[in-house]
Write an enzyme that holds these catalytic residues in place. Sequence first.
Site, short mmCIF file in Angstrom:
data_model
loop_
_atom_site.label_atom_id
_atom_site.label_comp_id
_atom_site.label_asym_id
_atom_site.label_seq_id
_atom_site.Cartn_x
_atom_site.Cartn_y
_atom_site.Cartn_z
CE LYS A 202 17.94 15.05 122.63
NZ LYS A 202 17.23 13.88 123.17
N GLY A 253 17.70 8.65 113.19
CA GLY A 253 16.38 9.23 113.39
C GLY A 253 15.71 9.48 112.06
CD GLU A 275 19.98 2.82 110.64
OE1 GLU A 275 18.86 2.55 111.12
OE2 GLU A 275 21.00 2.14 110.86
CB CYS A 309 15.45 2.14 110.84
SG CYS A 309 15.47 3.41 112.11
CD GLU A 407 10.35 5.37 108.51
OE1 GLU A 407 11.11 4.45 108.86
OE2 GLU A 407 10.70 6.57 108.56
#
Length: 538
Positions: A202, A253, A275, A309, A407
């Site tokens: 997905k 994500g 992750e 990331c 973040e």
Amino acid sequence: MTDSQAPDAPPGSNPVAVAPAGVRTAADVVTPEVVARLTRGVVGSGRTANHTPSTGEKLADLPESTPGDVATAFDRARTAQEAWAAVPVRQRAAVLLRFHDLLLGRQSEVLDLIQLETGKARLHAHEEVQAVAVAARHYGRRAVAYLKPRRHTGVVPTLTKVTELRQPRGVIGQIAPWNYPFELSVGDALPAFVSGNAVVMKPDTETALTALWARDLLVEAGLPAEVFQVVLGEGPVVGPEVVARADYVSFTGSTRTGREVAAGAAARLVGVSLELGGKNAMLVLEDADVEKAAAGAVRACFSSAGQLCISIERLYVHESIADDFVRRFATRTRAMRLGSALAYGADMGSLVGERQLETVSRHVEEAVEKGATLVAGGVARPDIGPLFYEPTILDGVEPPMAVCSEETFGPVVSIYRFSDEDEAVALANGTPYGLNSSVWTTDARRGHRIAARLRTGTVNINEGYAPAYGSVQSPMGGMKESGLGRRHGSEGILKYTEAQTVAQQRLIPLAPAFGMDDEKYAAFMTRSLKAMKAIRLR
């Protein structure tokens, strides 16, 4: 217009130039024929669409999957997986090597799609091509060694023969993000395929064409089409359905969503790799080459507009060189060129969505309101595109400013000063995250010593993120709230397998024999265990 000033730039804007316009447009790249080819075989009874962040225009109409469609995709994948697992590993690995060659030969196609779907600069899109090619080559060459049966010493040497086998898990459910739609989709799927699994992926709908292009190229390279299923739709609708049916889940994500994925997988007792988020730190020590560190900081902080990331959001600089570093870093940052052309030349592209622009704007505005100094950037650039924001440097950032701990996932970095090594390490580790970090020093031994003290899954010395991530033979992943499991290396492929031990006992049983009663057998085994330790058997 000067070389450094964009037309219609907002008042007070940094002098960020705009890259020249390219000759190709979205209409040239995403034709009805291309969309029809890429969506062939996608299970979806509804319709959805994706858009380019560079202009906001629609790129394509796409199939949208219902929960029932997800179930159908898993059924197809499960049927195809058994035959695929029966194919010898060398033949499966050959598909990856053919894919590698096709990718490098036709990279311009996927570079256009990555740029259109993410808005990133072409050079940053090429980082994805590099990463996928390296992964395809590595697992294409090493899969046989990673997956081969391994002999182990049995409980009774020579009498117990033990072999460890690696069996595919079955159907892998993969949920891939929008920020690196090529590398974090097919790049993670390659080791799953070569280890004999099928994949139901997905991808994010807004970057689905890139993932579908990867699927199309893998099928051309020899992967059975039914082994690679793609489902599209809203994350809260489709994502849980993927988790509910997979034999193993791979997710990249946010930490918040990662917790939900982990809980769903745990409820079914299936494995998961995650992750997740990061608030990555770069340490510039007093003996660092300041000019090289400043140039490296541009790459580390602003690649893919900071939507990476493992990009750097916190810069810790020794107080003795901080002013010089900030001056050089700011000069380079202000000279960056923003643009969205399907061509090389821009240094940074667009943010991918309104949510990212809102977060970036909120973090910067709040920090400035509470006393932080805006060294560079801090301005949205609608004159270039609806989601462009200048690369931004903040100084004097302090808690409780949100940019300190949250973040940002955008082109914003905060400068902090430190006085000694212990302080720098403590500050870098002072976050719930632990994904990536960077250390700059001319003393290699010192760099390695500090790296070992940092609680992050990867540490780069004298670079921001690329050396550790690109060294695909070594594991990559996060500590603390930055995730579970690893991609790359042996862990990146073995996680997609189940270890199976096959033990064959020969000549005598592991039980009383030759007329021994239980007590004599226990005494015999006690002597044997002592003897095996004495001769240093493992």
